[in-house]
Design a protein around this motif. Structure first.
Motif, short mmCIF file in Angstrom:
data_model
loop_
_atom_site.label_atom_id
_atom_site.label_comp_id
_atom_site.label_asym_id
_atom_site.label_seq_id
_atom_site.Cartn_x
_atom_site.Cartn_y
_atom_site.Cartn_z
N SER A 100 -0.67 1.63 7.00
CA SER A 100 -0.55 2.79 7.87
C SER A 100 -0.98 2.42 9.28
O SER A 100 -1.45 1.32 9.54
CB SER A 100 -1.41 3.95 7.34
OG SER A 100 -2.77 3.60 7.36
N LEU A 116 -0.41 14.37 10.71
CA LEU A 116 0.13 13.42 9.76
C LEU A 116 1.63 13.26 10.03
O LEU A 116 2.33 14.26 10.23
CB LEU A 116 -0.05 13.92 8.32
CG LEU A 116 -1.41 14.46 7.90
CD1 LEU A 116 -1.32 15.07 6.51
CD2 LEU A 116 -2.46 13.37 7.95
N PHE A 117 2.12 12.03 10.04
CA PHE A 117 3.55 11.80 10.22
C PHE A 117 4.14 11.25 8.93
O PHE A 117 3.62 10.28 8.36
CB PHE A 117 3.80 10.81 11.35
CG PHE A 117 5.25 10.41 11.49
CD1 PHE A 117 6.18 11.31 11.99
CD2 PHE A 117 5.68 9.14 11.12
CE1 PHE A 117 7.52 10.95 12.12
CE2 PHE A 117 7.01 8.77 11.26
CZ PHE A 117 7.93 9.68 11.75
N ALA A 118 5.23 11.87 8.46
CA ALA A 118 5.95 11.38 7.28
C ALA A 118 7.32 10.90 7.74
O ALA A 118 8.14 11.68 8.23
CB ALA A 118 6.09 12.50 6.25
N HIS A 119 7.57 9.61 7.57
CA HIS A 119 8.78 8.99 8.13
C HIS A 119 10.03 9.29 7.30
O HIS A 119 9.96 9.75 6.16
CB HIS A 119 8.58 7.48 8.25
CG HIS A 119 8.43 6.77 6.93
ND1 HIS A 119 9.46 6.56 6.05
CD2 HIS A 119 7.33 6.21 6.33
CE1 HIS A 119 9.03 5.90 4.99
NE2 HIS A 119 7.73 5.69 5.13
N ILE A 128 8.55 2.95 9.64
CA ILE A 128 8.10 3.58 10.87
C ILE A 128 8.65 2.76 12.03
O ILE A 128 8.51 1.53 12.04
CB ILE A 128 6.56 3.64 10.93
CG1 ILE A 128 6.02 4.51 9.79
CG2 ILE A 128 6.09 4.16 12.28
CD1 ILE A 128 4.52 4.46 9.64
N ASP A 132 8.59 5.66 17.13
CA ASP A 132 7.65 6.59 16.50
C ASP A 132 6.24 6.32 17.00
O ASP A 132 5.49 7.24 17.34
CB ASP A 132 7.67 6.43 14.97
CG ASP A 132 8.96 6.88 14.32
OD1 ASP A 132 9.63 7.78 14.86
OD2 ASP A 132 9.30 6.32 13.25
N ALA A 148 -0.05 7.75 10.15
CA ALA A 148 1.23 7.63 9.46
C ALA A 148 1.19 6.43 8.54
O ALA A 148 0.52 5.44 8.84
CB ALA A 148 2.38 7.47 10.46
N GLY A 197 10.93 12.58 5.23
CA GLY A 197 9.55 13.00 5.43
C GLY A 197 9.39 14.50 5.48
O GLY A 197 8.34 15.03 5.09
#
Length: 336
Positions: A100, A116-119, A128, A132, A148, A197
């Motif tokens: 991450s 929080l980033f969900a790809h 990612i 991003d 992420a 994501g």
């Protein structure tokens, strides 16, 4: 109706695998950080990045657009690391080491909200991008901690790609890791999901009330009736969805929030953003979810961008505007 009224608006309108090295800690608890390392930009200069961008197959991602979105001065400010700190992190999820990235302001004087980033993408497509990461820096300058991960079996993370309980566990454990950071405000958590994501985001909202605001771009809500169903039946689902061969309909229903919207957290406001010309995930996915949320009197907003693509990169300034407003509203204030 809820206090956050629905809004439907029609607007006229590189990839890098994270690699991490470090010494594993003695802790074996899920969510525990087991390695840290400084993140270094993969390009020596701004010009080198732009030259790389010009190799993108989609003209919308080439240097002319990148220069507008990330001017040289901004890029250099991010790259020098004086105001923003970026680290490669490895944490545990179901005992697997998940790679991450964590981006935050260098100087932190009070606990900061977390995004929080969900790809997007899955398996070999689940990564990612460097763009991003530049966007993480932009958000960090606004006073957020952004985290992420590349989910299990993707981008160098351990395990086998898993579209279901696997990536859900990885995102929940990413949140657990982030909430344990001493500089984080554990009570202010946002979720930004793109494509796959966003679909994962729905499933996370079905099992936790801890997310204070969700922002989904091009999210799939119905896997059963996708126009790409036959393609994914052959090339994707059998390898990444558990028990898919045994019962395809049940497996895809579990991934499709359109059929169980009542399970979503009643506390989490959701922003649905979709381009009407999205060729990967049809815009009706977000329209149908908006109708379901409206019927349940859940807080949401829907924005359709006329002619917008799946990534909406050609409308990135508008994407930023809406995202910044949404997260500031719910993560930096006491609520609507």
């Amino acid at each position: 109706m809820s206090s956050c009224l629905p809004r439907i608006v029609v607007m006229i309108a590189v990839t890098f695998v994270l690699t991490i090295s470090g010494v594993q800690s003695a802790s074996a608890e899920d969510g525990a950080i087991v390695s840290r390392k400084a993140y270094d930009f993969p390009f020596a200069t701004y010009g080198e990045w732009l030259a790389f961008s010009d190799g993108a197959p989609d003209p919308a991602w080439r240097a002319a657009q990148m220069k507008r979105l990330v001017p040289r001065q901004t890029y250099d400010r991010y790259a020098n690391g004086q105001s923003i700190q970026a680290k490669r992190i490895e944490y545990l999820s179901d005992g697997l080491r998940i790679k991450s990235i964590l981006v935050r302001p260098t100087k932190v004087t009070k606990p900061l909200p977390v995004i929080l980033f969900a790809h997007g993408g899955v398996a070999q497509w689940g990564k990612i991008t460097f763009f991003d990461i530049l966007e993480f820096h932009r958000l960090a300058e606004q006073g957020y901690i952004v985290v992420a991960s590349t989910f299990r079996g993707e981008g160098g993370s351990e395990g086998k790609p898993n579209l279901g309980v696997g990536d859900q566990a990885d995102l929940l454990n990413l949140m657990k890791m982030a909430r344990g950071l001493p500089e984080a405000d554990a009570e202010k958590i946002g979720l930004w999901g793109f494509s796959r994501g966003g679909g994962l985001g729905y499933r996370v909202l079905a099992v936790t009330d801890a997310i204070d605001a969700a922002f989904f771009i091009g999210a799939r809500a119905d896997h059963l009736n996708s126009k790409r169903r036959a393609e994914f039946d052959k090339f994707v689902y059998p390898d990444v969805v558990e028990s898919y061969a045994a019962d395809k309909e049940t497996a895809l229903n579990a991934l499709s929030p359109l059929y169980w919207p009542e399970k979503l957290s009643v506390k989490t406001p959701i922003f649905l953003l979709h381009g009407t010309a999205d060729q990967r995930v049809e815009a009706w996915n977000s329209i149908a979810m908006a109708r379901k949320l409206d019927a349940l009197d859940r807080p949401y907003e829907l924005l359709l961008i006329n002619g917008g693509s799946h990534s909406l990169i050609e409308h990135q300034f508008r994407v930023r505007q809406e995202m910044d407003r949404w997260f500031a509203k719910y993560l930096k204030s006491e609520g609507p």
